[in-house]
Design an enzyme around this catalytic site. Structure first.
Site, PDB file in Angstrom:
ATOM      1  N   ARG A  69     -57.654 -23.973  37.122  1.00 13.72           N
ATOM      2  CA  ARG A  69     -57.290 -23.991  38.537  1.00 13.72           C
ATOM      3  C   ARG A  69     -58.381 -24.721  39.325  1.00 13.72           C
ATOM      4  NH1 ARG A  69     -56.328 -18.767  36.536  1.00 13.72           N
ATOM      5  NH2 ARG A  69     -54.166 -18.020  36.763  1.00 13.72           N
ATOM      6  N   TYR A  98     -42.638 -22.135  32.157  1.00 15.67           N
ATOM      7  CA  TYR A  98     -42.889 -23.286  31.301  1.00 15.67           C
ATOM      8  C   TYR A  98     -42.121 -23.229  29.985  1.00 15.67           C
ATOM      9  CZ  TYR A  98     -46.615 -23.748  34.668  1.00 15.67           C
ATOM     10  OH  TYR A  98     -47.311 -23.852  35.835  1.00 15.67           O
TER      11      TYR A  98
END
Length: 212
Positions: free
Chosen positions: A31, A172
């Protein structure tokens, strides 16, 4: 989501001191805050690992605060591809803070990485690479999607992403549809060989039940 050629086009277009921001977001799934807080002591280059232990945020008054990730799942170890490790070594020699616990990413004047100072080189890179409308978090999304296509399990994907809940990781899993198509094509090739009589021998597996 970017393709891998687009990822490298963007990495080539951005200021060299931020090239690894792009690559670690994609191939490490880090991140923004984890990249901004990354230190030399968080790296094990001999084994190609990053130990995610801190995250940095900027408050409304522009104060930069560094602390542990929001959840325990965010504290994790990420294995990198060898080519990225090689580039990381070069980056450390050229751009990172020199002290043993120095920041991996700093600006041209040595300041810690923050969004306001990163936004200009980011916009210039997007324009140069011909990728308008891409956000930094799209890099992590791209990387997570790539990991999903390798056939990794939901638990493994959650661990790499740093999520305690499967909800985000399930996003995902749609990427495995592509992989399943490859499997189906391989099965069709085997079936075609059988129909053409290319292998009419008995290998002893006929009638064997395979547990599912």
């Amino acid at each position: 989501m970017l393709t891998l050629p687009q990822v490298y086009r963007l990495a080539d277009a951005i200021d060299p001191r931020f090239r690894l921001v792009v690559l670690l977001a994609v191939f490490g799934g880090l991140r923004w805050g984890e990249l901004a807080a990354l230190r030399r002591t968080h790296l094990d280059l001999a084994h190609g690992r990053i130990y995610v232990r801190e995250s940095a945020v900027m408050l409304r008054d522009y104060t930069r605060v560094t602390g542990a990730p929001k959840t325990q799942a965010g504290v994790r170890t990420v294995q990198l591809p060898e080519s990225v490790v090689a580039e990381l070594r070069v980056h450390l020699d050229r751009f990172a803070e020199r002290k043993p616990d120095g920041l991996v990413f700093v600006g041209a004047k040595g300041a810690a990485l923050v969004r306001p100072t990163f936004s200009r080189p980011w916009r210039k890179a997007l324009e140069k690479a011909g990728l308008p409308g891409i956000h930094v978090h799209d890099l992590r999304h791209t990387g997570n999607n790539l990991v999903a296509t390798t056939g990794t399990s939901l638990k493994e994907l959650m661990s790499r992403m740093g999520h305690a809940s499967p909800r985000a990781a399930l996003i995902y899993q749609h990427a495995t549809d592509t992989r399943d198509g490859v499997i189906a094509a391989a099965l069709e090739a085997l079936a075609e060989d059988a129909r053409n009589g290319e292998d009419d021998g008995d290998d002893g597996t006929a009638g064997v039940l395979v547990p599912v």
